[in-house]
Design a protein around this motif. Structure first.
Motif, PDB file in Angstrom:
ATOM      1  N   MET A 149       5.262 -59.303  19.761  1.00 51.22           N
ATOM      2  CA  MET A 149       5.915 -58.117  19.195  1.00 51.22           C
ATOM      3  C   MET A 149       5.342 -57.778  17.814  1.00 51.22           C
ATOM      4  N   ARG A 150       5.025 -58.773  17.021  1.00 52.01           N
ATOM      5  CA  ARG A 150       4.421 -58.530  15.706  1.00 52.01           C
ATOM      6  C   ARG A 150       3.066 -57.824  15.879  1.00 52.01           C
ATOM      7  N   ARG A 194       7.078 -64.453  22.255  1.00 47.92           N
ATOM      8  CA  ARG A 194       7.606 -63.107  22.059  1.00 47.92           C
ATOM      9  C   ARG A 194       7.437 -62.606  20.629  1.00 47.92           C
ATOM     10  N   SER A 195       7.747 -63.422  19.635  1.00 50.46           N
ATOM     11  CA  SER A 195       7.678 -62.937  18.249  1.00 50.46           C
ATOM     12  C   SER A 195       6.238 -62.610  17.854  1.00 50.46           C
ATOM     13  N   GLU A 196       5.276 -63.424  18.263  1.00 53.56           N
ATOM     14  CA  GLU A 196       3.865 -63.153  17.952  1.00 53.56           C
ATOM     15  C   GLU A 196       3.383 -61.886  18.654  1.00 53.56           C
ATOM     16  N   GLY A 217      10.046 -53.763  23.041  1.00 55.86           N
ATOM     17  CA  GLY A 217      10.915 -54.932  23.060  1.00 55.86           C
ATOM     18  C   GLY A 217      11.701 -55.052  24.345  1.00 55.86           C
ATOM     19  N   GLU A 274      12.469 -61.889  27.687  1.00 58.67           N
ATOM     20  CA  GLU A 274      12.914 -62.825  26.648  1.00 58.67           C
ATOM     21  C   GLU A 274      12.350 -64.201  26.991  1.00 58.67           C
ATOM     22  N   GLU A 275      12.235 -65.053  25.986  1.00 55.37           N
ATOM     23  CA  GLU A 275      11.662 -66.390  26.183  1.00 55.37           C
ATOM     24  C   GLU A 275      12.427 -67.210  27.224  1.00 55.37           C
TER      25      GLU A 275
END
Length: 145
Positions: free
Chosen positions: A60-61, A56-58, A31, A36-37
């Motif tokens: 990191m998942r 970012r969320s996709e 992370g 960051e976006e």
């Protein structure tokens, strides 16, 4: 004013943290490696055999899934080159990958991947903007002779 060599060393250190995060299964470090976006819009990650990941969320998942399901992975990086232009840097390298795909001790698979990692300089240091890895087709013994 920092020297070009110092900047390249900092980018190389950020690149090494990316691989350290994967090898150690450290999602918190992963992370911190990614931007960051608001620092780097349109984050993107392409791993061999996976669809393109955006945001970012996709990303990191997906790394969370990889880290939870790969019991062992090690990278030996070769042919590493760092290029810098302003606040953007590009690292190209060959990933020589060793991995265990199941819980059998001693079972290790290997492969080679060529990679381009783009970094952007932020207030927190150099952060990953894009990771693109493509497999290299290795010749069988006797081919190409």
């Amino acid at each position: 004013m920092r020297s070009r060599q110092e900047i390249q060393e900092r980018v190389a250190a950020a690149n090494a943290e990316f691989y350290q995060a994967i090898e150690t299964g450290d999602i918190d470090l992963m992370g911190r490696v990614w931007a960051e976006e608001d620092q780097a819009p349109d984050l993107v990650c392409v791993n061999p055999g996976w669809p393109m990941l955006r945001g970012r969320s996709e990303i990191m998942r997906a790394w969370s899934l990889v880290m939870a399901n790969v019991p062992y992975i090690q990278y030996v990086l070769t042919e590493t080159h760092v290029g810098v232009s302003g606040d953007v840097a590009m690292v190209t390298c060959e990933e020589n990958v060793l991995t265990a795909e199941d819980d059998n001790p001693g079972f290790v698979a290997g492969g080679q991947v060529v990679t381009t990692n783009l970094f952007i300089e932020t207030d927190q240091g150099w952060r990953l903007w894009s990771h693109h890895a493509s497999p290299v087709m290795l010749q069988e013994d006797g081919e190409g002779e």
